[in-house]
Design a protein around this motif. Structure first.
Motif, PDB file in Angstrom:
ATOM      1  N   PRO A  60      49.870  44.293  -9.931  1.00 61.06           N
ATOM      2  CA  PRO A  60      49.887  43.388  -8.771  1.00 61.06           C
ATOM      3  C   PRO A  60      49.903  41.914  -9.175  1.00 61.06           C
ATOM      4  O   PRO A  60      50.566  41.092  -8.533  1.00 61.06           O
ATOM      5  N   SER A  61      49.192  41.573 -10.257  1.00 57.47           N
ATOM      6  CA  SER A  61      49.173  40.179 -10.710  1.00 57.47           C
ATOM      7  C   SER A  61      50.517  39.778 -11.309  1.00 57.47           C
ATOM      8  O   SER A  61      50.989  38.658 -11.117  1.00 57.47           O
ATOM      9  N   LEU A  62      51.148  40.711 -12.041  1.00 52.89           N
ATOM     10  CA  LEU A  62      52.440  40.412 -12.656  1.00 52.89           C
ATOM     11  C   LEU A  62      53.529  40.205 -11.619  1.00 52.89           C
ATOM     12  O   LEU A  62      54.502  39.491 -11.869  1.00 52.89           O
ATOM     13  N   THR A  63      53.383  40.831 -10.469  1.00 49.59           N
ATOM     14  CA  THR A  63      54.384  40.712  -9.410  1.00 49.59           C
ATOM     15  C   THR A  63      53.922  39.758  -8.300  1.00 49.59           C
ATOM     16  O   THR A  63      54.571  39.671  -7.262  1.00 49.59           O
ATOM     17  N   SER A  64      52.839  39.062  -8.545  1.00 52.43           N
ATOM     18  CA  SER A  64      52.296  38.142  -7.553  1.00 52.43           C
ATOM     19  C   SER A  64      53.200  36.930  -7.363  1.00 52.43           C
ATOM     20  O   SER A  64      53.915  36.514  -8.277  1.00 52.43           O
ATOM     21  N   ASN A  69      48.478  33.890 -11.354  1.00 50.88           N
ATOM     22  CA  ASN A  69      48.165  35.314 -11.499  1.00 50.88           C
ATOM     23  C   ASN A  69      49.034  35.967 -12.569  1.00 50.88           C
ATOM     24  O   ASN A  69      48.564  36.797 -13.347  1.00 50.88           O
ATOM     25  N   ARG A  70      50.310  35.577 -12.619  1.00 44.69           N
ATOM     26  CA  ARG A  70      51.224  36.146 -13.623  1.00 44.69           C
ATOM     27  C   ARG A  70      50.806  35.700 -15.023  1.00 44.69           C
ATOM     28  O   ARG A  70      50.871  36.481 -15.978  1.00 44.69           O
ATOM     29  N   ILE A  71      50.389  34.451 -15.139  1.00 42.55           N
ATOM     30  CA  ILE A  71      49.939  33.928 -16.436  1.00 42.55           C
ATOM     31  C   ILE A  71      48.683  34.656 -16.899  1.00 42.55           C
ATOM     32  O   ILE A  71      48.560  35.045 -18.067  1.00 42.55           O
ATOM     33  N   MET A  72      47.740  34.869 -15.990  1.00 42.25           N
ATOM     34  CA  MET A  72      46.497  35.573 -16.315  1.00 42.25           C
ATOM     35  C   MET A  72      46.791  36.980 -16.824  1.00 42.25           C
ATOM     36  O   MET A  72      46.235  37.432 -17.840  1.00 42.25           O
ATOM     37  N   ALA A  73      47.698  37.691 -16.134  1.00 39.69           N
ATOM     38  CA  ALA A  73      48.037  39.058 -16.530  1.00 39.69           C
ATOM     39  C   ALA A  73      48.722  39.079 -17.894  1.00 39.69           C
ATOM     40  O   ALA A  73      48.415  39.923 -18.736  1.00 39.69           O
ATOM     41  N   LEU A  74      49.617  38.150 -18.127  1.00 38.56           N
ATOM     42  CA  LEU A  74      50.314  38.076 -19.410  1.00 38.56           C
ATOM     43  C   LEU A  74      49.332  37.872 -20.554  1.00 38.56           C
ATOM     44  O   LEU A  74      49.385  38.576 -21.572  1.00 38.56           O
ATOM     45  N   ALA A  89      56.251  38.771 -22.569  1.00 40.78           N
ATOM     46  CA  ALA A  89      56.516  37.336 -22.649  1.00 40.78           C
ATOM     47  C   ALA A  89      58.007  37.060 -22.695  1.00 40.78           C
ATOM     48  O   ALA A  89      58.500  36.098 -22.102  1.00 40.78           O
ATOM     49  N   LEU A  90      58.745  37.909 -23.414  1.00 42.23           N
ATOM     50  CA  LEU A  90      60.196  37.739 -23.490  1.00 42.23           C
ATOM     51  C   LEU A  90      60.820  37.829 -22.103  1.00 42.23           C
ATOM     52  O   LEU A  90      61.693  37.043 -21.741  1.00 42.23           O
ATOM     53  N   ALA A  91      60.341  38.779 -21.317  1.00 44.76           N
ATOM     54  CA  ALA A  91      60.855  38.933 -19.956  1.00 44.76           C
ATOM     55  C   ALA A  91      60.495  37.723 -19.091  1.00 44.76           C
ATOM     56  O   ALA A  91      61.290  37.276 -18.259  1.00 44.76           O
ATOM     57  N   LEU A  92      59.302  37.181 -19.316  1.00 40.59           N
ATOM     58  CA  LEU A  92      58.831  36.075 -18.487  1.00 40.59           C
ATOM     59  C   LEU A  92      59.386  34.721 -18.917  1.00 40.59           C
ATOM     60  O   LEU A  92      59.132  33.720 -18.253  1.00 40.59           O
ATOM     61  N   THR A  93      60.161  34.660 -20.002  1.00 40.86           N
ATOM     62  CA  THR A  93      60.805  33.390 -20.358  1.00 40.86           C
ATOM     63  C   THR A  93      61.892  33.034 -19.346  1.00 40.86           C
ATOM     64  O   THR A  93      62.399  31.911 -19.355  1.00 40.86           O
ATOM     65  N   ASP A  95      61.229  33.474 -16.060  1.00 40.94           N
ATOM     66  CA  ASP A  95      60.488  33.380 -14.807  1.00 40.94           C
ATOM     67  C   ASP A  95      60.897  32.128 -14.029  1.00 40.94           C
ATOM     68  O   ASP A  95      61.329  31.124 -14.612  1.00 40.94           O
ATOM     69  N   THR A  96      60.749  32.183 -12.714  1.00 40.41           N
ATOM     70  CA  THR A  96      61.120  31.042 -11.874  1.00 40.41           C
ATOM     71  C   THR A  96      60.139  29.886 -11.999  1.00 40.41           C
ATOM     72  O   THR A  96      60.463  28.752 -11.670  1.00 40.41           O
ATOM     73  N   SER A  97      58.936  30.174 -12.474  1.00 40.99           N
ATOM     74  CA  SER A  97      57.906  29.140 -12.610  1.00 40.99           C
ATOM     75  C   SER A  97      57.915  28.543 -14.015  1.00 40.99           C
ATOM     76  O   SER A  97      57.859  29.261 -15.020  1.00 40.99           O
ATOM     77  N   ALA A  98      57.959  27.213 -14.077  1.00 40.23           N
ATOM     78  CA  ALA A  98      57.927  26.535 -15.373  1.00 40.23           C
ATOM     79  C   ALA A  98      56.612  26.809 -16.093  1.00 40.23           C
ATOM     80  O   ALA A  98      56.584  26.968 -17.322  1.00 40.23           O
ATOM     81  N   ALA A  99      55.526  26.879 -15.345  1.00 38.65           N
ATOM     82  CA  ALA A  99      54.212  27.134 -15.958  1.00 38.65           C
ATOM     83  C   ALA A  99      54.172  28.512 -16.611  1.00 38.65           C
ATOM     84  O   ALA A  99      53.603  28.683 -17.696  1.00 38.65           O
ATOM     85  N   VAL A 100      54.781  29.492 -15.965  1.00 37.44           N
ATOM     86  CA  VAL A 100      54.823  30.846 -16.531  1.00 37.44           C
ATOM     87  C   VAL A 100      55.701  30.866 -17.773  1.00 37.44           C
ATOM     88  O   VAL A 100      55.381  31.518 -18.776  1.00 37.44           O
ATOM     89  N   ARG A 101      56.820  30.138 -17.732  1.00 35.79           N
ATOM     90  CA  ARG A 101      57.701  30.083 -18.903  1.00 35.79           C
ATOM     91  C   ARG A 101      56.984  29.451 -20.085  1.00 35.79           C
ATOM     92  O   ARG A 101      57.158  29.876 -21.236  1.00 35.79           O
TER      93      ARG A 101
END
Length: 218
Positions: A60-64, A69-74, A89-93, A95-101
């Motif tokens: 749920p956090s990864l798809t939040s 929440n996505r950063i915490m789960a990662l 992490a490779l998949a989240l590079t 991501d639409t969010s700069a903070a997550v990237r």
């Protein structure tokens, strides 16, 4: 003959006892090794189950919709399983969010290429972080002279087409790159400066200055 046989009897018994003891020791060692392998397999299996359960709990956090929440789960998954964390992490590079990237870059890329997370920060959502990352790169002559760092900076700029501040900072860094390194990446740098929108007046002027410097080989 009977006397000789009797004298050899203790030797035969001792020899037989030694062989039996050696066989028993080898058997015990084999049993110990087998038990160790079994315990290791059971521990590994248990760990994989625990990791699987952890991942399921963080779905749920990864798809939040919230980047935090996505950063915490990662970070949690990467902490307990490095390989799985790197894959995530490779998949989240992308991501639409700069903070997550940025977080993804820190998890996967930083151990091998420490400067990549710094470059990502140049285009990050935080103004102070962008400034700090820019200053960090400008203060390291070795990084400035590295053509791979220049290529990574240009790649980051392409991933962040809407960050005018990030592009301004990237141009500032590229202006400080030694001439030899600029010339080694001459065409990609000129392509980068050519993509700067005219509406970014301040950035456009600085890009033109960089293009003139690189293009004229000064």
């Amino acid at each position: 003959m009977e006397l000789l046989s009797r004298s050899l009897l203790p030797i035969a018994i001792a020899l037989a006892t030694g062989i039996f003891s050696c066989f028993r020791a080898q058997t015990e060692e084999s049993r110990f090794a087998a038990a160790h392998v079994r315990d290791s397999l059971e521990a590994h299996s248990k760990q994989r189950i625990e990791v699987s359960q952890l991942v399921q709990s963080f779905v749920p956090s990864l798809t939040s919709d919230k980047p935090a929440n996505r950063i915490m789960a990662l970070r949690a998954i990467a902490y307990v399983d490095t390989a799985l964390g790197n894959e995530l992490a490779l998949a989240l590079t992308e991501d639409t969010s700069a903070a997550v990237r940025v977080a993804a870059a820190n998890v996967q890329l930083a151990p091998t290429y420490p400067y990549l997370s710094t470059i990502e920060q140049v285009f990050g959502p935080s103004g102070p972080a962008r400034i700090a990352a820019t200053r960090q790169l400008l203060a390291d002559p070795k990084l400035l002279a590295d053509t791979m760092v220049v290529s990574a900076l240009l790649d980051a700029a392409e991933r962040h087409p809407d960050s005018s501040d990030g592009h301004f900072n990237a141009i500032t860094i590229l202006r400080a790159v030694p001439r030899e390194t600029q010339q080694a990446r001459r065409d990609p740098i000129l392509t980068f400066t050519g993509r700067i929108p005219d509406t970014w007046t301040r950035v456009r002027a600085r890009a033109d200055s960089l293009a003139d410097r690189v293009g004229s080989n000064r």
